[in-house]
Design a protein around this motif. Structure first.
Motif, PDB file in Angstrom:
ATOM      1  N   GLY A   1       0.818  -1.205   0.000  1.00 11.94           N
ATOM      2  CA  GLY A   1       0.000   0.000   0.000  1.00 11.94           C
ATOM      3  C   GLY A   1       0.847   1.249   0.000  1.00 11.94           C
ATOM      4  O   GLY A   1       2.072   1.198  -0.148  1.00 11.94           O
ATOM      5  N   ILE A   2       0.169   2.379   0.157  1.00 13.32           N
ATOM      6  CA  ILE A   2       0.878   3.662   0.234  1.00 13.32           C
ATOM      7  C   ILE A   2       0.376   4.453   1.441  1.00 13.32           C
ATOM      8  O   ILE A   2      -0.777   4.322   1.861  1.00 13.32           O
ATOM      9  N   LYS A   3       1.278   5.271   1.970  1.00 14.18           N
ATOM     10  CA  LYS A   3       0.952   6.129   3.099  1.00 14.18           C
ATOM     11  C   LYS A   3       0.080   7.283   2.599  1.00 14.18           C
ATOM     12  O   LYS A   3       0.395   7.929   1.587  1.00 14.18           O
TER      13      LYS A   3
ATOM     14  N   GLY B   1      -4.627  -0.832  -3.090  1.00 14.50           N
ATOM     15  CA  GLY B   1      -5.373  -0.942  -4.337  1.00 14.50           C
ATOM     16  C   GLY B   1      -5.840   0.428  -4.802  1.00 14.50           C
ATOM     17  O   GLY B   1      -5.094   1.414  -4.766  1.00 14.50           O
ATOM     18  N   ASN B   2      -7.105   0.495  -5.220  1.00 14.64           N
ATOM     19  CA  ASN B   2      -7.691   1.769  -5.658  1.00 14.64           C
ATOM     20  C   ASN B   2      -8.542   2.380  -4.555  1.00 14.64           C
ATOM     21  O   ASN B   2      -9.538   3.050  -4.819  1.00 14.64           O
ATOM     22  N   GLY B   3      -8.156   2.077  -3.319  1.00 16.05           N
ATOM     23  CA  GLY B   3      -8.903   2.628  -2.182  1.00 16.05           C
ATOM     24  C   GLY B   3      -9.942   1.674  -1.628  1.00 16.05           C
ATOM     25  O   GLY B   3     -10.699   2.046  -0.724  1.00 16.05           O
ATOM     26  N   GLU B   4      -9.973   0.427  -2.171  1.00 17.06           N
ATOM     27  CA  GLU B   4     -10.953  -0.544  -1.664  1.00 17.06           C
ATOM     28  C   GLU B   4     -10.689  -0.918  -0.210  1.00 17.06           C
ATOM     29  O   GLU B   4     -11.579  -1.362   0.506  1.00 17.06           O
ATOM     30  N   LEU B   5      -9.417  -0.725   0.208  1.00 15.70           N
ATOM     31  CA  LEU B   5      -9.022  -1.106   1.555  1.00 15.70           C
ATOM     32  C   LEU B   5      -8.142  -0.022   2.153  1.00 15.70           C
ATOM     33  O   LEU B   5      -7.240   0.497   1.494  1.00 15.70           O
TER      34      LEU B   5
ATOM     35  N   GLY C   1       6.213  -5.444  15.479  1.00 15.75           N
ATOM     36  CA  GLY C   1       5.133  -5.421  14.499  1.00 15.75           C
ATOM     37  C   GLY C   1       4.151  -4.296  14.805  1.00 15.75           C
ATOM     38  O   GLY C   1       4.421  -3.419  15.625  1.00 15.75           O
ATOM     39  N   ARG C   2       3.000  -4.310  14.131  1.00 21.16           N
ATOM     40  CA  ARG C   2       1.980  -3.286  14.348  1.00 21.16           C
ATOM     41  C   ARG C   2       0.597  -3.945  14.464  1.00 21.16           C
ATOM     42  O   ARG C   2       0.303  -4.907  13.752  1.00 21.16           O
ATOM     43  N   ILE C   3      -0.218  -3.388  15.353  1.00 21.95           N
ATOM     44  CA  ILE C   3      -1.644  -3.719  15.366  1.00 21.95           C
ATOM     45  C   ILE C   3      -2.333  -2.675  14.497  1.00 21.95           C
ATOM     46  O   ILE C   3      -2.180  -1.466  14.726  1.00 21.95           O
ATOM     47  N   ILE C   4      -3.059  -3.148  13.482  1.00 17.03           N
ATOM     48  CA  ILE C   4      -3.738  -2.216  12.577  1.00 17.03           C
ATOM     49  C   ILE C   4      -5.232  -2.527  12.545  1.00 17.03           C
ATOM     50  O   ILE C   4      -5.662  -3.631  12.885  1.00 17.03           O
ATOM     51  N   GLU C   5      -6.023  -1.530  12.120  1.00 17.34           N
ATOM     52  CA  GLU C   5      -7.466  -1.730  11.943  1.00 17.34           C
ATOM     53  C   GLU C   5      -7.837  -1.360  10.512  1.00 17.34           C
ATOM     54  O   GLU C   5      -7.472  -0.295  10.018  1.00 17.34           O
ATOM     55  N   PHE C   6      -8.549  -2.278   9.839  1.00 14.82           N
ATOM     56  CA  PHE C   6      -8.936  -2.077   8.441  1.00 14.82           C
ATOM     57  C   PHE C   6     -10.288  -1.391   8.320  1.00 14.82           C
ATOM     58  O   PHE C   6     -11.175  -1.550   9.168  1.00 14.82           O
ATOM     59  N   LYS C   7     -10.456  -0.651   7.204  1.00 14.55           N
ATOM     60  CA  LYS C   7     -11.753  -0.113   6.778  1.00 14.55           C
ATOM     61  C   LYS C   7     -11.981  -0.550   5.336  1.00 14.55           C
ATOM     62  O   LYS C   7     -11.065  -0.467   4.509  1.00 14.55           O
TER      63      LYS C   7
ATOM     64  N   VAL D   1     -12.101  -8.842  -0.449  1.00 15.61           N
ATOM     65  CA  VAL D   1     -11.206  -7.707  -0.705  1.00 15.61           C
ATOM     66  C   VAL D   1      -9.754  -8.172  -0.624  1.00 15.61           C
ATOM     67  O   VAL D   1      -8.914  -7.832  -1.470  1.00 15.61           O
ATOM     68  N   LEU D   2      -9.451  -8.969   0.406  1.00 12.57           N
ATOM     69  CA  LEU D   2      -8.084  -9.459   0.595  1.00 12.57           C
ATOM     70  C   LEU D   2      -7.665 -10.372  -0.552  1.00 12.57           C
ATOM     71  O   LEU D   2      -6.524 -10.314  -1.025  1.00 12.57           O
ATOM     72  N   ASP D   3      -8.580 -11.213  -1.013  1.00 18.64           N
ATOM     73  CA  ASP D   3      -8.266 -12.131  -2.110  1.00 18.64           C
ATOM     74  C   ASP D   3      -7.923 -11.357  -3.383  1.00 18.64           C
ATOM     75  O   ASP D   3      -7.078 -11.781  -4.176  1.00 18.64           O
TER      76      ASP D   3
END
Length: 341
Positions: free
Chosen positions: A70-72, A111-115, A127-133, A141-143
């Motif tokens: 992804g990108i920041k 991607g194109n903002g889907e995630l 590591g990091r704990i992250i939360e998805f939207k 979406v992951l697939d």
């Protein structure tokens, strides 16, 4: 016992970079744990070593496409996340590269903002704990966006994602394949059942800690990663009946082995249960449930070769590995197999 007791010299060209066209055409080194005798066969010959009444225990965990690029949001800087385990519905423990770009509060898009995701906190191992939207179903979406998290020693991208799954994989959750099972075909599974061999399933979601090297010289000081496991009543009953009848419990892979040895009581019986295991099996450990093992060839000085050495004997195991190198067996995830009989 020292980590260096489990070292062997492995030429880089023996590290398999891709799977064979036919899964069960891989080579099979058969090691007698009592005598140290070695035989060289093909994996499809495993049928000859299985007896009526035996139970083959398989890990039915399925690998998720856990590598995301992804990108920041703020800067457009590129980032890589590898999902290790689900903490909550949309919260995941991850590994991040480069970590310095992923401070708590930072947001990323895929991607194109889907995630999208937000970094919540840093873990003890960096590591990091992250939360998805996202919109819709996360797995879909992951697939679409994710890649298979192949081990670091495999440098080729996989054209067919299913070749990094066992033919019996069912429960999503692993960050790496339980690779001993990659040698089985559906046809071979049918032949095994026709012979009167029982099949039992456990689930252990494999973490990337599987590939983490042992960094302490005294193996007693090594701390294992934890992984989630579960086993239901139907499959526990199959294994317990096998033990009562004095037949063999044969695990496919170190993951199935660690699951059974985590849940087994002192008499070798197990019950329906789930939880987290960080069991570390190394010489001196006494097996409670497992009699025999089908496994791949593992990294030098890894916890996996230590587990194998516990069942087969350290001297027998290291002799077998030396011969496997001399005979140019293929090593690691897409490599050849070993049966400890």
């Amino acid at each position: 016992m020292k980590v260096s007791d489990f070292y062997f010299d492995l030429p880089e060209e023996l590290i398999a970079q891709e799977p064979l066209e036919e899964r069960d055409n891989s080579r099979l080194l058969v090691l007698d744990k009592n005598t140290g005798e070695i035989n060289h066969r093909r994996f499809k010959d495993i049928l000859e070593y299985l007896k009526e009444g035996d139970t083959l225990v398989l890990n039915n965990s399925r690998v998720i496409p856990a590598r995301l690029f992804g990108i920041k949001k703020e800067t457009g800087a590129k980032i890589e996340f590898v999902l290790l385990k689900r903490v909550d519905k949309d919260k995941w423990e991850t590994l991040v590269k480069p970590g310095k770009k992923a401070k708590p509060g930072t947001e990323f898009v895929f991607g194109n903002g889907e995630l999208e995701c937000k970094v919540l906190e840093t873990t003890e191992i960096g590591g990091r704990i992250i939360e998805f939207k996202y919109e819709g179903i996360f797995e879909e979406v992951l697939d679409k966006l994710g890649q298979m998290p192949l081990p670091p020693y495999i440098t080729k991208q996989l054209e067919d994602k299913e070749r990094y799954q066992t033919v019996y994989s069912k429960i999503n959750g692993s960050a790496a394949a339980p690779t001993a099972g990659l040698h089985f075909t559906k046809e071979l599974m049918e032949k095994i059942k026709e012979k009167g061999v029982n099949i039992a399933y456990v689930t252990l979601h494999v973490g990337l800690g599987t590939f983490r090297p042992v960094k302490v010289e005294d193996i007693n000081e090594h701390i294992m990663h934890s992984e989630f496991y579960s086993i239901d009543k139907e499959n526990a009953d199959i294994i317990n009946n096998t033990k009562r009848q004095g037949k063999r419990v044969i695990t496919v892979g170190t993951t199935s082995t660690r699951t059974l040895e985590t849940v087994g009581d002192e008499n070798g019986f197990i019950k329906e249960c789930s939880g987290w295991t960080d069991i570390f099996i190394y010489p001196g450990y006494k097996f409670k449930v497992v009699d025999n093992l089908i496994t791949n060839f593992h990294l030098p000085e890894s916890t996996l070769i230590m587990l194998v050495s516990t069942l087969a004997g350290q001297e027998n195991t290291m002799n077998a590995y030396k011969e496997a190198v001399e005979e140019k067996y293929r090593f690691f995830s897409f490599g050849d197999a070993m049966f400890i009989k």
